[in-house]
Motif scaffolding. Structure first.
Motif, PDB file in Angstrom:
ATOM      1  N   GLU A 162      -3.797   9.456  -2.635  1.00 22.40           N
ATOM      2  CA  GLU A 162      -1.899   9.418  -2.141  1.00 22.40           C
ATOM      3  C   GLU A 162      -1.350   7.670  -2.084  1.00 22.40           C
ATOM      4  OE1 GLU A 162      -2.320  10.405   2.051  1.00 22.40           O
ATOM      5  OE2 GLU A 162      -3.381  12.583   1.061  1.00 22.40           O
ATOM      6  N   LEU A 163      -2.040   7.140  -2.033  1.00 25.54           N
ATOM      7  CA  LEU A 163      -1.298   5.909  -1.843  1.00 25.54           C
ATOM      8  C   LEU A 163      -1.328   4.908  -3.836  1.00 25.54           C
ATOM      9  CD1 LEU A 163      -0.312   2.942  -0.809  1.00 25.54           C
ATOM     10  CD2 LEU A 163      -2.497   2.244  -0.573  1.00 25.54           C
ATOM     11  N   GLN A 164      -2.051   5.645  -4.844  1.00 26.31           N
ATOM     12  CA  GLN A 164      -1.716   4.914  -5.811  1.00 26.31           C
ATOM     13  C   GLN A 164      -0.601   6.616  -6.165  1.00 26.31           C
ATOM     14  OE1 GLN A 164      -4.580   7.071  -8.394  1.00 26.31           O
ATOM     15  NE2 GLN A 164      -4.682   5.842 -10.277  1.00 26.31           N
ATOM     16  N   GLN A 165      -0.429   7.301  -6.038  1.00 29.26           N
ATOM     17  CA  GLN A 165       0.349   8.262  -7.122  1.00 29.26           C
ATOM     18  C   GLN A 165       1.905   7.916  -5.932  1.00 29.26           C
ATOM     19  OE1 GLN A 165       0.224  12.305  -4.658  1.00 29.26           O
ATOM     20  NE2 GLN A 165       2.327  12.709  -6.166  1.00 29.26           N
ATOM     21  N   GLU A 166       1.825   7.406  -4.477  1.00 33.97           N
ATOM     22  CA  GLU A 166       3.037   6.557  -4.010  1.00 33.97           C
ATOM     23  C   GLU A 166       4.121   5.834  -5.230  1.00 33.97           C
ATOM     24  OE1 GLU A 166       4.220   3.632   0.088  1.00 33.97           O
ATOM     25  OE2 GLU A 166       2.726   5.136   0.102  1.00 33.97           O
ATOM     26  N   LEU A 167       3.235   4.620  -5.110  1.00 34.99           N
ATOM     27  CA  LEU A 167       2.612   3.763  -5.538  1.00 34.99           C
ATOM     28  C   LEU A 167       2.989   2.810  -7.061  1.00 34.99           C
ATOM     29  CD1 LEU A 167       1.072   1.209  -3.662  1.00 34.99           C
ATOM     30  CD2 LEU A 167       3.429   1.617  -3.198  1.00 34.99           C
ATOM     31  N   SER A 168       2.591   3.950  -7.851  1.00 33.70           N
ATOM     32  CA  SER A 168       2.701   3.817  -9.607  1.00 33.70           C
ATOM     33  C   SER A 168       3.839   4.202  -9.967  1.00 33.70           C
ATOM     34  CB  SER A 168       1.934   5.176  -9.903  1.00 33.70           C
ATOM     35  OG  SER A 168       2.166   5.909  -9.019  1.00 33.70           O
ATOM     36  N   THR A 169       5.021   4.369  -9.124  1.00 34.43           N
ATOM     37  CA  THR A 169       6.640   4.256  -9.966  1.00 34.43           C
ATOM     38  C   THR A 169       6.830   2.951  -9.827  1.00 34.43           C
ATOM     39  OG1 THR A 169       7.205   5.158  -7.110  1.00 34.43           O
ATOM     40  CG2 THR A 169       7.249   6.674  -9.363  1.00 34.43           C
ATOM     41  N   GLN A 170       5.921   1.988  -8.795  1.00 36.71           N
ATOM     42  CA  GLN A 170       6.576   0.924  -8.888  1.00 36.71           C
ATOM     43  C   GLN A 170       5.241   0.013  -9.783  1.00 36.71           C
ATOM     44  OE1 GLN A 170       7.827  -1.110  -4.946  1.00 36.71           O
ATOM     45  NE2 GLN A 170       6.530   1.072  -4.318  1.00 36.71           N
ATOM     46  N   VAL A 171       4.885   0.285 -10.426  1.00 32.85           N
ATOM     47  CA  VAL A 171       3.451  -0.806 -10.967  1.00 32.85           C
ATOM     48  C   VAL A 171       2.502  -0.207 -11.260  1.00 32.85           C
ATOM     49  CG1 VAL A 171       4.196  -2.858  -9.500  1.00 32.85           C
ATOM     50  CG2 VAL A 171       2.379  -1.805  -8.499  1.00 32.85           C
ATOM     51  N   ASP A 172       1.309  -0.680 -11.965  1.00 27.75           N
ATOM     52  CA  ASP A 172      -0.026   0.361 -12.016  1.00 27.75           C
ATOM     53  C   ASP A 172      -0.822  -0.001 -11.351  1.00 27.75           C
ATOM     54  OD1 ASP A 172       1.268   0.654 -15.124  1.00 27.75           O
ATOM     55  OD2 ASP A 172       0.657  -0.997 -15.190  1.00 27.75           O
ATOM     56  N   VAL A 173      -1.252   0.380 -11.252  1.00 26.37           N
ATOM     57  CA  VAL A 173      -2.361   1.305 -10.010  1.00 26.37           C
ATOM     58  C   VAL A 173      -3.513   1.905 -10.508  1.00 26.37           C
ATOM     59  CG1 VAL A 173      -2.921   1.917  -7.130  1.00 26.37           C
ATOM     60  CG2 VAL A 173      -0.900   1.852  -8.139  1.00 26.37           C
ATOM     61  N   HIS A 174      -4.535   1.504 -10.021  1.00 22.51           N
ATOM     62  CA  HIS A 174      -6.095   1.329 -10.482  1.00 22.51           C
ATOM     63  C   HIS A 174      -6.932   1.969  -8.983  1.00 22.51           C
ATOM     64  CE1 HIS A 174      -9.140   1.975 -13.163  1.00 22.51           C
ATOM     65  NE2 HIS A 174     -10.467   2.168 -12.419  1.00 22.51           N
ATOM     66  N   ILE A 175      -7.527   2.967  -9.168  1.00 28.49           N
ATOM     67  CA  ILE A 175      -8.821   3.235  -8.026  1.00 28.49           C
ATOM     68  C   ILE A 175      -9.964   2.463  -8.378  1.00 28.49           C
ATOM     69  CG2 ILE A 175      -9.368   5.153  -6.041  1.00 28.49           C
ATOM     70  CD1 ILE A 175      -6.751   6.334  -6.757  1.00 28.49           C
ATOM     71  N   LEU A 176     -10.594   2.173  -7.129  1.00 29.73           N
ATOM     72  CA  LEU A 176     -11.811   1.517  -7.099  1.00 29.73           C
ATOM     73  C   LEU A 176     -12.289   2.635  -5.697  1.00 29.73           C
ATOM     74  CD1 LEU A 176     -13.008  -1.472  -8.920  1.00 29.73           C
ATOM     75  CD2 LEU A 176     -13.163   0.590  -9.181  1.00 29.73           C
ATOM     76  N   ALA A 177     -12.981   4.040  -5.729  1.00 30.79           N
ATOM     77  CA  ALA A 177     -13.863   4.757  -4.266  1.00 30.79           C
ATOM     78  C   ALA A 177     -15.260   4.331  -3.811  1.00 30.79           C
ATOM     79  CB  ALA A 177     -13.645   5.608  -4.418  1.00 30.79           C
TER      80      ALA A 177
END
Length: 252
Positions: A41-56
């Protein structure tokens, strides 16, 4: 050239607020946490501003930490900023009544998890002769309060490790600093009291606590200083807090 930051404990609280602020400032981010859905959810929110990668991953799991960080795509492999934010308190009991599993969780997350993540990232910072590590401690790193025993011990360890990292890494051009918050209204107390929402809410009643955004502002201030400036150690409390046990609460 945009910088890249890795933030642990990014699915809530201070970590999430820091990810949002970093993104607003054009810093690419790697968000780490146990709750993958929240990270997505956070990645979807912020990916319009910068590149976001998830490590779960859970920072307690050494194999997952090293595997996850080693698996980063080339675009995210050069980490400029590490925010060691993941941490928890479990229980609030006298030492003789403490739960051993709670003790192990606090030591594994607050101390060993910080070490695992740092160990995986520091070599590339040394190779680059640059980097910035911010360790999120607590006022519990500076004083011990009744029934805080093992939690306080784990945060004292963070304080010691922060100082040791700064000594060991400064000649590699790596900045290291710690931010020690007092009372911040997050999920912290709900975790400590094992989901007892009513008990957790009382911790923040009768005064104005810090917010995750307050701490995120300070983190960004620290990492955005000129390269020759290192904020080595900073304690921040709400106005109404004088120590871990002295809080000016105006309860009706």
């Amino acid at each position: 050239m945009r910088k890249t930051a890795l933030i642990t404990g990014a699915s809530s609280g201070i970590g999430r607020a820091t990810a949002r602020l970093f993104a607003s400032q054009g810093i690419d981010i790697i968000i780490c946490g146990r709750r993958k859905e929240r990270l997505q959810e956070l990645q979807q929110e912020l990916s319009t501003q910068v590149d976001v990668h998830i490590l779960a991953f859970d920072v307690r799991d050494k194999a997952m930490v090293f595997k996850g960080i080693a698996s980063l795509p080339e675009q995210f492999s050069n980490i400029d900023i590490l925010i060691n934010n993941a941490g928890n308190a479990h229980g609030l009991s006298p030492i003789d009544q403490g739960d051993v599993e709670d003790w192990e969780a606090m030591i594994d997350i607050n101390v060993k998890g910080l070490l695992y993540v740092s160990k995986a990232i520091i070599p590339s910072m040394i190779a680059n002769k640059a980097g910035h590590i911010i360790n999120i401690g607590s006022t519990a790193a500076k004083e011990v309060y009744p029934n805080g025993n093992v939690y306080c011990a784990s945060k004292h360890a963070v304080d010691a490790l922060n100082q040791a990292m700064r000594i060991d890494l400064h000649h590699h051009g790596i900045r290291v600093g710690a931010i020690h918050p007092g009372l911040v209204e997050t999920e912290f107390s709900e975790v400590r009291f094992k989901g007892d929402t009513e008990k957790a809410e009382k911790v923040y009643q009768g005064y104005t606590p810090l917010t995750p955004e307050d701490i995120a502002d300070i983190i960004y201030f620290a990492v955005s200083r000129p390269a020759h400036v290192n904020i080595a150690d900073l304690i921040v409390m709400p106005r109404d807090q004088a120590s871990s046990t002295i809080v000016n609460k105006k309860l009706s």
